[in-house]
Design a protein around this motif. Structure first.
Motif, PDB file in Angstrom:
ATOM      1  N   ASP A 107       2.019  19.470  -3.992  1.00 31.18           N
ATOM      2  CA  ASP A 107       0.594  19.163  -4.164  1.00 31.18           C
ATOM      3  C   ASP A 107      -0.280  20.355  -3.754  1.00 31.18           C
ATOM      4  O   ASP A 107      -1.332  20.609  -4.358  1.00 31.18           O
ATOM      5  N   LYS A 159      11.037  21.862  -9.929  1.00 30.47           N
ATOM      6  CA  LYS A 159      10.276  21.027  -8.988  1.00 30.47           C
ATOM      7  C   LYS A 159      10.074  19.623  -9.545  1.00 30.47           C
ATOM      8  O   LYS A 159      10.129  18.631  -8.805  1.00 30.47           O
ATOM      9  N   HIS A 163       1.426   3.999  -2.906  1.00 29.84           N
ATOM     10  CA  HIS A 163       1.144   5.404  -2.587  1.00 29.84           C
ATOM     11  C   HIS A 163       2.389   6.272  -2.805  1.00 29.84           C
ATOM     12  O   HIS A 163       2.343   7.279  -3.510  1.00 29.84           O
ATOM     13  N   TYR A 177       0.826  -1.202   0.000  1.00 31.37           N
ATOM     14  CA  TYR A 177       0.000   0.000   0.000  1.00 31.37           C
ATOM     15  C   TYR A 177       0.862   1.255   0.000  1.00 31.37           C
ATOM     16  O   TYR A 177       0.715   2.145  -0.832  1.00 31.37           O
ATOM     17  N   ILE A 195      -0.090  22.747  -6.633  1.00 32.09           N
ATOM     18  CA  ILE A 195      -0.907  22.301  -7.772  1.00 32.09           C
ATOM     19  C   ILE A 195      -2.382  22.594  -7.526  1.00 32.09           C
ATOM     20  O   ILE A 195      -3.076  23.171  -8.363  1.00 32.09           O
ATOM     21  N   ARG A 225       8.038   8.884   9.274  1.00 39.01           N
ATOM     22  CA  ARG A 225       8.919  10.054   9.279  1.00 39.01           C
ATOM     23  C   ARG A 225       8.367  11.046  10.288  1.00 39.01           C
ATOM     24  O   ARG A 225       7.172  11.327  10.295  1.00 39.01           O
ATOM     25  N   PRO A 259       9.180  15.599   8.666  1.00 36.92           N
ATOM     26  CA  PRO A 259       9.108  15.603   7.201  1.00 36.92           C
ATOM     27  C   PRO A 259       9.558  16.931   6.596  1.00 36.92           C
ATOM     28  O   PRO A 259      10.015  16.972   5.462  1.00 36.92           O
ATOM     29  N   ASN A 260       9.448  18.003   7.381  1.00 34.21           N
ATOM     30  CA  ASN A 260       9.791  19.300   6.799  1.00 34.21           C
ATOM     31  C   ASN A 260      11.249  19.660   6.993  1.00 34.21           C
ATOM     32  O   ASN A 260      11.724  20.628   6.429  1.00 34.21           O
ATOM     33  N   ASN A 288       8.747  25.433 -12.064  1.00 36.36           N
ATOM     34  CA  ASN A 288       8.043  24.149 -11.968  1.00 36.36           C
ATOM     35  C   ASN A 288       8.872  23.002 -12.539  1.00 36.36           C
ATOM     36  O   ASN A 288       8.798  21.876 -12.043  1.00 36.36           O
ATOM     37  N   SER A 302      13.050  17.681  -8.918  1.00 35.87           N
ATOM     38  CA  SER A 302      13.180  17.247  -7.523  1.00 35.87           C
ATOM     39  C   SER A 302      12.248  16.063  -7.234  1.00 35.87           C
ATOM     40  O   SER A 302      12.600  15.147  -6.484  1.00 35.87           O
ATOM     41  N   GLN A 303      11.088  16.089  -7.860  1.00 34.08           N
ATOM     42  CA  GLN A 303      10.170  14.957  -7.673  1.00 34.08           C
ATOM     43  C   GLN A 303      10.767  13.670  -8.242  1.00 34.08           C
ATOM     44  O   GLN A 303      10.651  12.600  -7.660  1.00 34.08           O
ATOM     45  N   ARG A 317       6.400   8.623  19.697  1.00 33.47           N
ATOM     46  CA  ARG A 317       6.538   7.939  18.405  1.00 33.47           C
ATOM     47  C   ARG A 317       7.689   6.927  18.406  1.00 33.47           C
ATOM     48  O   ARG A 317       7.938   6.272  17.400  1.00 33.47           O
ATOM     49  N   THR A 366       2.505  11.684  -9.625  1.00 33.98           N
ATOM     50  CA  THR A 366       1.300  12.494  -9.774  1.00 33.98           C
ATOM     51  C   THR A 366       1.645  13.980  -9.714  1.00 33.98           C
ATOM     52  O   THR A 366       1.178  14.788 -10.527  1.00 33.98           O
ATOM     53  N   SER A 367       2.501  14.303  -8.697  1.00 35.42           N
ATOM     54  CA  SER A 367       2.889  15.704  -8.552  1.00 35.42           C
ATOM     55  C   SER A 367       3.596  16.180  -9.819  1.00 35.42           C
ATOM     56  O   SER A 367       3.296  17.271 -10.353  1.00 35.42           O
ATOM     57  N   LYS A 400       3.600   6.548  -6.318  1.00 36.04           N
ATOM     58  CA  LYS A 400       2.677   7.283  -7.170  1.00 36.04           C
ATOM     59  C   LYS A 400       2.744   8.787  -6.893  1.00 36.04           C
ATOM     60  O   LYS A 400       2.653   9.596  -7.815  1.00 36.04           O
ATOM     61  N   ALA A 401       2.906   9.113  -5.597  1.00 29.74           N
ATOM     62  CA  ALA A 401       2.823  10.527  -5.217  1.00 29.74           C
ATOM     63  C   ALA A 401       3.760  11.438  -6.023  1.00 29.74           C
ATOM     64  O   ALA A 401       3.276  12.418  -6.617  1.00 29.74           O
TER      65      ALA A 401
END
Ligand SMILES: Nc1ncnc2c1ncn2[C@@H]1O[C@H](COP(=O)(O)OP(=O)(O)OP(=O)(O)O)[C@@H](O)[C@H]1O
Ligand SMILES: [Mg+2]
Lengths: 483, 138
Positions: free
Chosen positions: B15, A303, A269, A265, B18, A435, A438-439, A300, A306-307, A425, A276-277, A272-273
């Motif tokens: 995201d 970006k 996910h 899963y 977008i 994570r 994340p930032n 863009n 980077s993706q 956690r 998709t971005s 794909k993320a």
């Protein structure tokens, strides 16, 4: 004497008791039957004397009828003799009542006398008067026989009754006593065995105790039952072990299955993320170029790159995570100092970027027998994390690796003064895709899962301590020869 | 279309970019972005302060909510938002899920909340389609 012999005696006694009782009953009935025959005898005799008395005239005399009555009279002693058996004769002789039998024989002779008399009369050898007188005396003799017969019969029956009843009673009493004794005896043996078996803290083995203290069938029973029980116990034990094994296997399979589902899963996910971005961004780029908005288009595009890099890293991490378990023969003598310098080399850029001081010390004697690839992978991941999640608010940032040789194992500590992991956690740190900052930095959340996996490969264990002051990972690896 | 105040809660900066660009394309200008469920909840909970600051563009009436977020994920957000709705004047605020998950399980779990009105799978809806969906739930 063993139990079955004792039981046999009871059976014999009981059979004897029953046959004696039956015999007595039979004899008493026999006596009654003789009485009956005697009554019949008397009846015919009285008929006979009536026939004789009522005849006044010679012409009235019916010799055939008289003859028939005498036959009737003679029949009872004949029946009587036929029914008397050897035992009875023996008893009667012993107790002096044998005269009853003699009386029967005499009665037959006397009756025959009567018949002869009738014959003489018919042949006119004697006169009517003489015949009449002699018939009278025959009738009297027969009558007297009947009367005499009663006494010995009564006596015999009485004897049997008096002798047999006490005998039966005595035998019954003996029988009862014997049964009681035997049942006590059996209960006693069983109680003794129970006491023996439930006695605690004996030094002697139970088998010996039994063979020393118990005998006969109970001993046999105990030996057989013991053997059987042992067999059953072994069987149950095997079954339980199998069940447990199945349970454990099922559990680990279920866990593996759940993990796999979760992994699939998250993979779908997370793979794909970024795609998709990137797709969304690419559409904007097309749009922006059409509108000659090149500034945004190029932003863009960066970006998108980077993706794509994110995707690339993710795929590399996933591949590392799924590295096959190294085979035991893939270990070698590894120089820890060179591993430490490789790790520093591999993370040089990250360390520099985050101004993180790296130091390492290996307090080991000579080389360490281990898998170099796994060892490097583990330390690489821990150092990269320390660099990525360092705390810029502190005066300086560091990560320190300390390897110590102990008696049975090596301890490896990776210490940093970074951001730390939120306490609530901590239980999740080795799970995939988790994570907590994340930032703060990039990553796919697979690093620590990979670390854990490789520590497992090396049969070691890993734990951590973390606070806002920093994080320490502690790995313990067994020495090769102690595994 | 009544004035839409949108709140985007998503940890992925790209995201968010977008989606907000798509929203701008269909004429929605009042857009606030938050990078985690927790940040979203804090924003809503500071109701009076934000109302004062933003006037008519607060409170949001549509929240676009991601599921996978590091601190407070989408589902935890929904659970806490249920309580917040009653506390502040948020009853007319609806939620549109915005996730790359296509799992029916996730959809069912989200739709269990009455205020979840739609489920947009990332990368699958154009700006026009999103406009239609918004119109649909208003
Ligand atoms: N030394 C550390 N100090 C503070 N936080 C840490 C440290 N190591 C790990 N973490 C936290 O644990 C999370 C999981 O770490 P992990 O190495 O598994 O993933 P990652 O570094 O995010 O990604 P990856 O290693 O796959 O590129 C990190 O995202 C971070 O939040
Ligand atoms: Mg990492």
């Amino acid at each position: 004497m063993n139990i079955s012999r004792k039981l046999m005696i009871i059976v014999v006694l009981t059979i004897f008791e029953i046959s004696l009782t039956l015999f007595s009953m039979f004899e008493i009935l026999q006596g009654a039957k003789f009485h009956q025959l005697n009554m019949l005898h008397l009846k015919y005799i009285s008929e006979f004397s009536e026939q004789v008395m009522l005849t006044d005239d010679v012409d009235d005399l019916d010799t055939e009828k008289l003859r028939k009555t005498i036959y009737d009279i003679r029949q009872q002693p004949i029946d009587c003799l036929a029914q008397i058996n050897g035992i009875e004769k023996f008893i009667m002789r012993r107790i002096g009542t044998y005269e009853a039998i003699e009386l029967c024989e005499k009665d037959i002779v006397d009756a025959n006398e009567g018949l002869k008399l009738i014959d003489s009369f018919v042949r006119n050898e004697i006169s009517w008067q003489e015949f009449f007188v002699k018939l009278g005396s025959v009738s009297n003799i027969l009558n007297q026989n009947s009367i005499d017969f009663e006494e010995p019969i009564v006596k015999t029956v009485e004897f049997i009754f008096n002798a047999m009843v006490p005998l039966v009673v005595i035998i019954s009493i003996i029988n009862i006593i014997f049964i009681t004794y035997l049942s006590k005896n059996i209960t006693g043996s069983i109680n003794k065995v129970i006491a023996l078996l439930s006695r605690e803290n004996t030094n002697e083995a139970i088998d010996e105790t039994i063979s020393r203290n118990v005998s006969g069938e109970i001993k046999e029973l105990l030996v057989v039952a013991g053997a059987r029980l042992k067999e059953e116990l072994v069987k149950t034990e095997i079954n339980q072990k199998l069940e447990l094994l199945v349970e454990q296997r099922t559990e680990s399979l279920t866990k593996a299955n759940d993990e796999l589902a979760q992994f699939a899963y998250r993979m779908s996910h997370d793979l794909k993320a970024p795609l998709t971005s990137a797709k969304g961004l690419a559409q904007f780029v097309v749009q922006d170029i059409g509108e000659e908005n090149f500034g945004e288009a190029s932003e863009n595009s960066v970006k998108i790159v980077s993706q794509m890099e994110k995707l690339e890293r993710l795929i590399i991490s996933v591949l590392a995570l799924n590295d096959p378990e190294p085979k035991p023969e893939e270990t070698s003598l590894v120089d820890m100092e060179s591993v430490l310098s490789n790790v520093r080399e591999n993370n040089a850029e990250l360390l520099k970027e985050n101004q993180c001081q790296f130091s390492g010390e290996a307090n080991v004697e000579g080389d360490v027998q281990t898998n170099e690839k796994s060892m490097t992978l583990i330390l690489d991941n821990l150092v990269s994390n320390a660099a990525k999640y360092c705390d810029k608010n502190k005066d300086f940032q560091f990560v320190k690796i300390i390897i110590n040789e102990q008696k049975f194992d090596y301890s490896i500590r990776v210490v940093d003064n970074g951001l730390g992991i939120p306490e609530e956690r901590l239980s999740e740190v080795f799970q995939m895709f988790k994570r907590f900052h994340p930032n703060v930095s990039f990553g796919s959340g697979l690093g620590l899962a990979t670390v854990k996996k490789h520590v497992d490969y090396l049969k070691g264990s890993i734990s951590l301590e973390s606070s806002t002051k920093g994080t320490t990972f502690i790995i313990t690896l067994p020495k090769e020869d102690t595994v | 279309m009544t004035a839409v105040n949108a709140l985007i809660i998503d940890d992925s900066e790209i995201d968010r970019y977008i989606l907000s660009r798509q929203l701008k394309q269909i004429g929605i200008t009042s857009i606030v972005e938050k990078d985690d469920g927790l940040a979203g909840l804090n924003f809503l909970d500071a109701y009076d302060e934000n109302k004062l600051k933003a006037g008519d563009s607060f409170p949001p009436n549509i929240i676009f909510l991601d599921i996978n977020m590091p601190q407070i994920n989408g589902f935890e957000f929904l659970e806490r938002f249920k309580a917040l709705r009653a506390k502040h004047e948020l009853l007319s605020c609806v939620i549109m899920m915005y996730s790359s998950s296509e799992r029916q399980e996730d959809k069912d779990r989200a739709y269990a909340y009455e205020f979840v009105k739609d489920f947009v799978v990332k990368g699958e809806s154009s700006a026009e389609e999103i406009a239609a969906k918004i119109k649909n739930i208003q």
